[in-house]
Design an enzyme around this catalytic site. Structure first.
Site, PDB file in Angstrom:
ATOM      1  N   ASN A   1     -46.477  71.687  48.905  1.00  0.00           N
ATOM      2  CA  ASN A   1     -46.080  70.996  50.153  1.00  0.00           C
ATOM      3  C   ASN A   1     -44.578  70.712  50.053  1.00  0.00           C
ATOM      4  OD1 ASN A   1     -46.657  67.687  51.581  1.00  0.00           O
ATOM      5  ND2 ASN A   1     -46.224  69.587  52.631  1.00  0.00           N
TER       6      ASN A   1
ATOM      7  N   CYS B   1     -44.028  72.152  56.714  1.00  0.00           N
ATOM      8  CA  CYS B   1     -43.504  71.568  57.963  1.00  0.00           C
ATOM      9  C   CYS B   1     -42.531  72.547  58.614  1.00  0.00           C
ATOM     10  CB  CYS B   1     -42.832  70.222  57.691  1.00  0.00           C
ATOM     11  SG  CYS B   1     -41.483  70.328  56.520  1.00  0.00           S
TER      12      CYS B   1
HETATM   13  C1  LIG Z   1     -42.863  67.384  52.317  1.00  0.00           C
HETATM   14  S1  LIG Z   1     -42.688  66.251  50.986  1.00  0.00           S
HETATM   15  C2  LIG Z   1     -44.334  66.270  50.402  1.00  0.00           C
HETATM   16  C3  LIG Z   1     -44.812  65.039  49.695  1.00  0.00           C
HETATM   17  C4  LIG Z   1     -46.298  64.893  49.476  1.00  0.00           C
HETATM   18  N1  LIG Z   1     -47.018  66.120  49.324  1.00  0.00           N
HETATM   19  C5  LIG Z   1     -46.922  64.011  50.538  1.00  0.00           C
HETATM   20  O1  LIG Z   1     -47.846  64.434  51.212  1.00  0.00           O
HETATM   21  O2  LIG Z   1     -46.465  62.863  50.695  1.00  0.00           O
HETATM   22  C6  LIG Z   1     -41.813  67.185  49.823  1.00  0.00           C
HETATM   23  C7  LIG Z   1     -41.592  66.491  48.507  1.00  0.00           C
HETATM   24  O3  LIG Z   1     -40.963  67.416  47.628  1.00  0.00           O
HETATM   25  C8  LIG Z   1     -40.092  66.703  46.766  1.00  0.00           C
HETATM   26  N2  LIG Z   1     -39.176  67.699  46.191  1.00  0.00           N
HETATM   27  C9  LIG Z   1     -38.048  68.211  46.737  1.00  0.00           C
HETATM   28  N3  LIG Z   1     -37.533  69.157  45.932  1.00  0.00           N
HETATM   29  C10 LIG Z   1     -38.357  69.256  44.867  1.00  0.00           C
HETATM   30  C11 LIG Z   1     -38.373  70.071  43.699  1.00  0.00           C
HETATM   31  N4  LIG Z   1     -37.401  70.964  43.476  1.00  0.00           N
HETATM   32  N5  LIG Z   1     -39.367  69.916  42.818  1.00  0.00           N
HETATM   33  C12 LIG Z   1     -40.351  68.986  43.036  1.00  0.00           C
HETATM   34  N6  LIG Z   1     -40.390  68.190  44.117  1.00  0.00           N
HETATM   35  C13 LIG Z   1     -39.406  68.326  45.030  1.00  0.00           C
HETATM   36  C14 LIG Z   1     -39.488  65.663  47.667  1.00  0.00           C
HETATM   37  O4  LIG Z   1     -38.987  64.581  46.913  1.00  0.00           O
HETATM   38  C15 LIG Z   1     -40.688  65.271  48.542  1.00  0.00           C
HETATM   39  O5  LIG Z   1     -41.380  64.190  47.977  1.00  0.00           O
END
Ligand SMILES: C[S@@+](CC[C@H](N)C(=O)[O-])C[C@H]1O[C@@H](n2cnc3c(N)ncnc32)[C@H](O)[C@@H]1O
Length: 417
Positions: free
Chosen positions: A347, A374
């Protein structure tokens, strides 16, 4: 289309009237003049078009929530002047536009905005003036939990702003008892961003987001799905798909505060009625090894608290674990050592999972991937890089009514499965 039950404001099915939009003061809800059902139909056809090359075997009916009162988070720019602050957006000339009656915000947020406005008027702190690069108050971020509790974050320019707000903490607690988490974020730079890196807590440390059968914990600076009811449906749908796949081991990459991981881990607790009919609600009976990976330390800390509250031991090597780190590096490193889960949930942010992770998954031999996106455009690109998978199921979640944005979740099956 599937409608959420218990969406109190959707009963009249009428269009949401917005005087800010009609007066040209705010155009954020670009499609507010289109009936909600039509908006969803348009988004779904666009999404089908974007994913046409991947021809999902089944498109499930879109999940639709309320057309108003649905946003659990407001990021309000502070404008105006001391004594008459505005809370809303800045116009093209960087002058404040007050949007305190915005109809898409949760009612608890609408109710607290005038209180926060008065509190700021009394604080003696000037709103930040972008043109003059002077002043202190930049933003107020407010998040509402389903319980009515609130997290209020003030974004200020300097230590002075922090000191003043700290001395007025008791007054705020008295004025806004629903605010169980209060913090001040420092953003000294003259940059067009919503917050800085330093956060000072004035009250509490995390907001309990009671989402269906899982209570999650939200700290400042962590991502949370903005539409609570549709998020519950999304989590239930993904958990239902994962239950059908029945993996013994599961990765939840980009896990945030752990929603998918905790729903899919076989969480215990009562199912609430705030979920979409026909979307699986799990019975809490399964037990599987789940690993959540997320960049934000704060989010991972929150996920661990929820896991502990649900009775999962969140230490490495046990049923549910949460690790702070980069999703791609985690996947590459584990796959390189032969560590391969039965199923992966991803996600990612709008940019998608990108070349490295999609290539690693393509080469992994993993049988199932559940991808919640998204941004269908980057989803389509990621799917192009994973030709070994077919799209078994797809479903649109109307997470962002009145805008062009949507959430789409797909189940991928390896062709030689
Ligand atoms: C669309 S949100 C999804 C969060 C979760 N699945 C939810 O439903 O609340 C994307 C998430 O990816 C994290 N993120 C961004 N870049 C990342 C990376 N390189 N590795 C791991 N997480 C990352 C962000 O901090 C964010 O929490």
């Amino acid at each position: 289309m599937t409608s959420l039950p218990l969406t109190p404001t959707s009963a009249d099915n009428g269009q949401l009237e917005c005087h800010y939009f009609n007066d040209g003061l705010c155009r954020s809800c670009t499609f507010i003049e289109t009936p909600h059902a039509q908006q969803v139909a348009d988004k779904e056809s666009w999404c089908r078009e974007v994913l046409a090359n991947h021809s999902p075997a089944a498109w499930l009916p879109s999940v639709v929530g309320a057309d108003r009162d649905f946003r659990n988070r407001a990021k309000l720019a502070v404008g105006g002047s001391l004594g008459s602050v505005t809370l809303g957006i800045l116009d093209q000339g960087f002058y404040g536009v007050d949007l305190r009656e915005c109809g898409i915000q949760a009612p608890q947020i609408r109710a607290i905005i005038p209180v926060i406005g008065q509190f700021l008027n009394d604080s003696g702190l000037d709103p930040y003036d972008v043109n003059a690069r002077r002043g202190e108050l930049k933003f107020v971020h407010i998040t509402a939990a389903p319980s009515g509790d609130l997290m209020v974050r003030f974004v200020v320019r300097s230590q002075h702003g922090l000191d003043v707000l700290r001395t007025r903490r008791e007054q705020l607690i008295e004025l806004a008892p629903a605010a169980t988490v209060v913090s001040v974020n420092l953003l000294p730079e003259h940059k067009a961003v919503l917050e800085g890196s330093r956060e000072e807590m004035l009250l509490g440390d995390s907001l309990r987001m009671n989402l269906g059968r899982v209570d999650m914990h939200l700290r400042p600076q962590s991502f949370f799905q903005t539409n609570t009811d549709v998020a519950i449906s999304l989590y239930n749908q993904i958990a239902a798909w994962v239950d059908e796949i029945a993996p013994d081991s599961l990765w939840d990459l980009y896990c945030g505060v752990g929603g998918f991981a905790l729903y899919c881990a076989g969480a215990t607790g009562q199912q609430t009625s705030r979920t979409v009919t026909g979307v699986g609600d799990g019975d809490g009976a399964v037990s599987r090894r789940v690993t959540g990976v997320e960049l934000s330390d704060q989010a991972i800390e929150s996920a661990k608290i929820s896991a502990a509250e649900l009775g999962f031991d969140s230490q490495p090597g046990t049923t549910v674990e949460f690790l702070a780190g980069d999703a791609t590096e985690f996947a590459e490193a584990n796959l390189a050592t032969g560590e391969r889960p039965d199923c992966v949930i991803v996600n990612p942010p709008r940019r998608g999972i990108g070349v490295r992770l999609s290539t690693a998954l393509e080469d992994s031999g993993i049988e199932h991937i559940v991808y919640s996106s998204c941004n269908p455009l980057t989803l389509a690109k990621d799917l192009d890089r994973m030709p070994s998978y077919t799209v078994a199921r797809a479903r649109v979640f109307d997470m962002f009514p009145h805008t062009k944005h949507l959430e789409v979740a797909v189940v991928l099956e390896r062709r030689d499965h």
